[in-house]
Design a protein around this motif. Structure first.
Motif, short mmCIF file in Angstrom:
data_model
loop_
_atom_site.label_atom_id
_atom_site.label_comp_id
_atom_site.label_asym_id
_atom_site.label_seq_id
_atom_site.Cartn_x
_atom_site.Cartn_y
_atom_site.Cartn_z
N SER A 222 0.82 -1.21 0.00
CA SER A 222 0.00 0.00 0.00
C SER A 222 0.86 1.26 0.00
CB SER A 222 -0.93 -0.01 1.22
OG SER A 222 -1.79 -1.13 1.20
N VAL A 223 1.92 1.26 0.82
CA VAL A 223 2.80 2.42 0.85
C VAL A 223 3.50 2.61 -0.50
CG1 VAL A 223 4.89 3.37 1.91
CG2 VAL A 223 3.14 2.30 3.34
N ALA A 224 3.97 1.49 -1.09
CA ALA A 224 4.63 1.60 -2.39
C ALA A 224 3.69 2.12 -3.46
CB ALA A 224 5.20 0.23 -2.79
N VAL A 225 2.44 1.62 -3.46
CA VAL A 225 1.46 2.09 -4.44
C VAL A 225 1.15 3.57 -4.24
CG1 VAL A 225 -0.93 1.85 -5.19
CG2 VAL A 225 0.46 -0.18 -4.85
N ALA A 226 0.98 3.98 -2.97
CA ALA A 226 0.67 5.38 -2.69
C ALA A 226 1.82 6.29 -3.11
CB ALA A 226 0.36 5.55 -1.20
#
Length: 535
Positions: free
Chosen positions: A47-51
């Motif tokens: 999720s952090v990487a996508v954000a």
């Protein structure tokens, strides 16, 4: 007669063994297994990487869409690199303010209940908690610098790596410095006010550079020497904080842990009001040297308005928020690459939301504890409208100053823009009060799986209360900025929509027509995932 043997005690356990025992006990009482933990870690990292990737793509697209910088610097203008430096200084002030409000080191829940009473070295118990916040700050600082450098300044390669390392070291050093001064006895309120002052100093300094015409065209690129200096500073500050962990009072540790637990719960619950109460409650002054006579109180109506005025006057954080909300749009209008209709509209939205929200602090507290609202002999609708008075006054001052800067940017008569500012002020106040009284998301409903985690169905409709009025009822203002002119039909339409916004914002019904419309849009989202998948 048998002699009584003295009570025998074993050796004092090490702090590491106490932490290991606590972790094992928590795992024994939990239903999750190692596979679920790995799945949660994988989801969080993804999720952090996508954000971050999404944000980087948006910023890069914004940079491509920006017009090129002029060959000759405009007198009284501000270059994009200087604006990025101003944003970084403001972010540093916000980070210091948050670190001051969270406290030096916290231990909440069971840790604060029985860890601090054990005959164990406190330094070893608190060391993991002391590392947690600087590491998070370092990651956030590196991400912010990468987004600004790669997205707006088009830096890459070694320059981008050095910038990320300097951002990480600077963020960690700021958090450690705040913890060090608080562990030495400096109150949390003082540290938080220092961060707020730094946040305000960034746009004020930029405004002075613009007014004096001395703003530079570029900013220096950080070198490896600065990276090394940042690493040395982080190591020195970390050693200083670690040396003071054993002397921290138990009360300070418990208070910090309580604030951190409340703030994390507010973030997970998507409740920004609770987050503000968590970060602001611990820095309120417990006693005052003088008390106000409240001469303006002449009845229930003036009592309610006076309470909101006093609350705003006694909150320096919100006064700084109003000042920053005024300076942000004014600075955007003097940056050649950002001074487009879209950039000015976005700046006005951000600044107006910050200013009006600062005036609605009384409404947010009243939503949690409605004692004053219900004790006064006033109708619920009347109470909501009275709560709009202080946000309206703040929004009026903000609108006059901001739209005067917009008039200078658009090249039109200032009087026309001031009339539009007066007509649009009720919308900002109604939106702030509507957002303050919005209900919390219902976590008893089915959960919807999103890249950011599981959220309850209908959460969008709840979070959108308040911003929906800004988006819909300020359409004439957005059109005027897009056309760079103010006309009589736009002012008339803005007056009508302001009345509509006040009626919706003061409504005490559970669902208005706008809420039902938002829920209908929210219902078109992906279907709720099964409970097992949501977990």
């Amino acid at each position: 007669m048998t002699a009584v043997r003295p009570y025998e005690t074993g050796p004092v356990p090490a702090a590491r063994s106490i932490r290991r025992f606590t972790t094992q006990a928590a795992r024994a009482h939990a239903d999750a297994h190692v596979g679920a933990l790995l799945a949660d870690v994988y989801s969080a990292v993804l999720s952090v990487a996508v954000a971050v990737g999404f944000a980087l793509g948006v910023v890069q697209q914004l940079r491509v869409a920006l017009p090129p910088a002029p060959d000759v610097a405009t007198p009284g203008g501000l270059s994009l690199p200087v604006l990025v430096a101003v944003l970084l200084v403001g972010a540093a002030g916000a980070l210091v303010g948050v670190a001051g409000r969270l406290g030096p080191v916290g231990a909440g829940g069971a840790e604060g209940a029985w860890w601090l009473t054990l005959p164990v070295q406190r330094r070893g118990l608190l060391r993991p908690a002391a590392v947690r916040l600087p590491v998070l700050a370092a990651l956030a600082g590196a991400v912010v610098v990468v987004l600004l450098d790669a997205g707006l300044l088009a830096r890459a390669g070694a320059e981008l790596v050095r910038g990320a390392l300097v951002g990480a070291a600077g963020a960690a050093a700021l958090v450690l410095a705040a913890a060090l001064v608080q562990s030495a006895g400096v109150p949390r309120r003082t540290t938080a006010l220092a961060g707020d002052a730094l946040l305000l100093a960034a746009p004020v300094a930029a405004a002075l550079l613009v007014a004096t015409g001395t703003a530079p065209a570029t900013t220096p690129v950080p070198g490896w020497a600065l990276v090394a200096a940042g690493a040395v500073a982080v190591a020195a500050l970390g050693a200083g904080v670690d040396a003071r962990l054993g002397r921290l009072p138990a009360r300070t540790v418990r208070e910090s842990g309580s604030v951190a637990t409340q703030a994390v719960g507010a973030v997970v619950s998507l409740d920004t009001r609770e987050l503000g109460r968590a970060l602001g409650g611990g820095t309120l002054r417990p006693a005052r040297r003088r008390s106000s006579r409240l001469r303006t109180v002449r009845g229930p109506v003036t009592a309610l308005v006076t309470a909101d005025v006093v609350l705003l006057r006694r909150s320096p954080r919100h006064l700084v928020q109003v000042a920053v909300g005024v300076l942000v749009p004014a600075l955007v209008t003097v940056v050649p690459q950002l001074a487009s209709p879209v950039g000015v509209v976005l700046a006005v939205v951000v600044g107006g939301a910050a200013a009006a929200s600062a005036g609605a602090e009384g409404s947010r507290w009243a939503e949690m504890a409605p004692a004053l609202d219900r004790a006064l002999p006033l109708r619920h609708t009347t109470v909501r409208r009275l709560r709009m008075v202080v946000p309206a006054l703040v929004a009026l001052v903000w609108s006059a100053l901001t739209l005067a800067a917009v008039a200078r940017w658009a090249g039109g008569p200032v009087v026309d823009w001031l009339v539009l500012a007066l007509a649009s002020t009720p919308v900002w106040a109604a939106a702030a009060v509507r957002a303050a009284y919005r209900p919390a998301p219902d976590w008893g409903k089915n959960l919807v799986a999103t890249p950011a985690g599981a959220v309850p169905a209908g959460a969008f409709a709840v979070v959108a209360r308040g911003p929906d009025l800004v988006a819909l009822c300020l359409l004439p203002l957005w059109i005027a900025i897009g056309l760079s002119t103010v006309t009589t039909p736009l002012v008339t339409a803005q007056l009508v929509l302001s009345v509509v916004a006040v009626l919706i914002g003061s409504s005490t019904h559970e669902k208005s027509w706008l809420d039902r419309t938002l829920e209908g849009a929210d219902a078109s989202a992906p279907a709720p995932a099964p409970s097992g998948a949501a977990r």
